[in-house]
Write an enzyme that holds these catalytic residues in place. Structure first.
Site, mmCIF file in Angstrom:
data_model
loop_
_atom_site.group_PDB
_atom_site.id
_atom_site.type_symbol
_atom_site.label_atom_id
_atom_site.label_comp_id
_atom_site.label_asym_id
_atom_site.label_seq_id
_atom_site.Cartn_x
_atom_site.Cartn_y
_atom_site.Cartn_z
ATOM 1 N N ASN A 41 0.834 -1.442 0.025
ATOM 2 C CA ASN A 41 -0.279 0.017 -0.007
ATOM 3 C C ASN A 41 0.820 0.864 -0.167
ATOM 4 O O ASN A 41 1.703 1.157 1.263
ATOM 5 C CB ASN A 41 -0.959 -0.106 1.125
ATOM 6 C CG ASN A 41 -2.046 0.894 1.363
ATOM 7 O OD1 ASN A 41 -1.655 1.884 1.220
ATOM 8 N ND2 ASN A 41 -2.691 0.999 1.732
ATOM 9 N N GLU A 58 -2.555 -13.389 2.564
ATOM 10 C CA GLU A 58 -3.906 -13.464 2.807
ATOM 11 C C GLU A 58 -3.982 -12.841 4.791
ATOM 12 O O GLU A 58 -3.333 -13.608 5.495
ATOM 13 C CB GLU A 58 -4.386 -14.814 2.459
ATOM 14 C CG GLU A 58 -6.185 -15.128 2.900
ATOM 15 C CD GLU A 58 -6.359 -16.296 2.272
ATOM 16 O OE1 GLU A 58 -7.535 -16.018 2.898
ATOM 17 O OE2 GLU A 58 -5.599 -17.654 1.799
ATOM 18 N N ASP A 67 -1.173 -3.291 10.218
ATOM 19 C CA ASP A 67 -3.169 -3.208 9.858
ATOM 20 C C ASP A 67 -4.201 -2.400 10.686
ATOM 21 O O ASP A 67 -3.280 -2.105 11.518
ATOM 22 C CB ASP A 67 -3.585 -4.593 10.658
ATOM 23 C CG ASP A 67 -4.392 -4.907 8.854
ATOM 24 O OD1 ASP A 67 -4.365 -5.194 7.743
ATOM 25 O OD2 ASP A 67 -5.468 -5.718 9.992
ATOM 26 N N SER A 68 -4.530 -1.553 9.479
ATOM 27 C CA SER A 68 -5.128 -0.149 10.189
ATOM 28 C C SER A 68 -6.204 -0.449 9.537
ATOM 29 O O SER A 68 -6.511 -1.401 8.249
ATOM 30 C CB SER A 68 -4.217 0.536 9.750
ATOM 31 O OG SER A 68 -3.834 0.933 8.312
ATOM 32 N N GLY A 121 -7.631 6.371 1.616
ATOM 33 C CA GLY A 121 -8.068 6.268 1.875
ATOM 34 C C GLY A 121 -9.867 7.243 2.489
ATOM 35 O O GLY A 121 -10.305 7.634 1.710
ATOM 36 N N TYR A 122 -10.122 6.237 4.065
ATOM 37 C CA TYR A 122 -10.807 7.255 4.463
ATOM 38 C C TYR A 122 -11.034 8.762 5.176
ATOM 39 O O TYR A 122 -11.815 9.832 5.616
ATOM 40 C CB TYR A 122 -11.530 6.575 5.578
ATOM 41 C CG TYR A 122 -12.465 5.359 4.596
ATOM 42 C CD1 TYR A 122 -13.778 5.158 4.803
ATOM 43 C CD2 TYR A 122 -11.797 3.925 5.486
ATOM 44 C CE1 TYR A 122 -13.883 4.097 4.552
ATOM 45 C CE2 TYR A 122 -11.826 3.006 4.794
ATOM 46 C CZ TYR A 122 -13.151 2.490 4.418
ATOM 47 O OH TYR A 122 -13.277 1.493 4.289
#
Length: 195
Positions: A10, A39, A68-69, A150-151
């Site tokens: 990412n 995965e 991981d977020s 993203g958000y």
């Protein structure tokens, strides 16, 4: 220059790490293992971060950082959570994820939310370490700002009266969930074993 390997493909996350670690050469794992993919079968941010860092550390035989977020919206019982990147479905865009979230939230008045980041550090001669950071905010009624990913355009930070996407990279780098997790990582690396 010291090197940090990030077990992520990412580019937004990698860029965040570059801003936060300007004195390091930050490398995304795809520069070393082009087809690296793990995965994410964990049920929490922590489990997924550990899966990635341990797999990358084993593949490279060196210390690796993974994270991981995602976004948790209280009125939606923590959704999108670990599914933040694929909330609208596999290979959907940030726009599609935002649209789904705003539609699902509708006119709900409780718009409290938090970004969560769990960083794990794994290496060949160490026990995996985990560091968690959060930043609290609210979901805006629409998209505001052009920065970030993203958000970020809908995550409103009341104390700054801006969304994350309205902040400069440097401003975001000082208050983000990733920054808060990295502060704990840095304290650990500098010898504070109470972290």
């Amino acid at each position: 220059m010291k090197e940090i390997v990030i077990a992520s493909n990412n580019q937004g996350k990698i860029n965040d790490f570059k801003v936060i670690f300007p004195d390091y050469h930050v490398i995304g794992i795809s520069e070393l293992i082009p087809d690296f993919d793990v995965e994410e079968t964990g049920s929490t941010f922590e489990e997924n971060a550990i899966l990635k860092s341990e797999a990358a550390a084993k593949a490279l035989n060196k210390t690796v950082i993974a994270d991981d977020s995602g976004l948790e919206v209280f009125a939606l019982n923590g959704e999108p959570g670990i599914y933040s990147a694929r909330y609208a479905g596999e290979n959907k865009s940030d726009e599609a994820n935002i649209e789904k979230l705003l539609n699902k939230l509708g006119n709900t008045t409780d718009r409290r939310a938090q970004f969560v980041c769990v960083i794990s550090m794994s290496g060949p001669d160490m026990e995996t370490k985990v560091f968690k950071g959060t930043v609290s905010g609210e979901i805006a009624d629409g998209k505001y700002g052009e920065n970030g990913f993203g958000y970020d355009p809908i995550f409103y930070v009341p104390k700054l009266d801006k969304t994350m996407a309205q902040l400069s990279k440097e401003q975001k780098g000082q208050i983000s969930h990733r920054r808060n997790a990295i502060n704990l990582l840095q304290a650990f690396l500098e010898g504070d074993k109470n972290v």
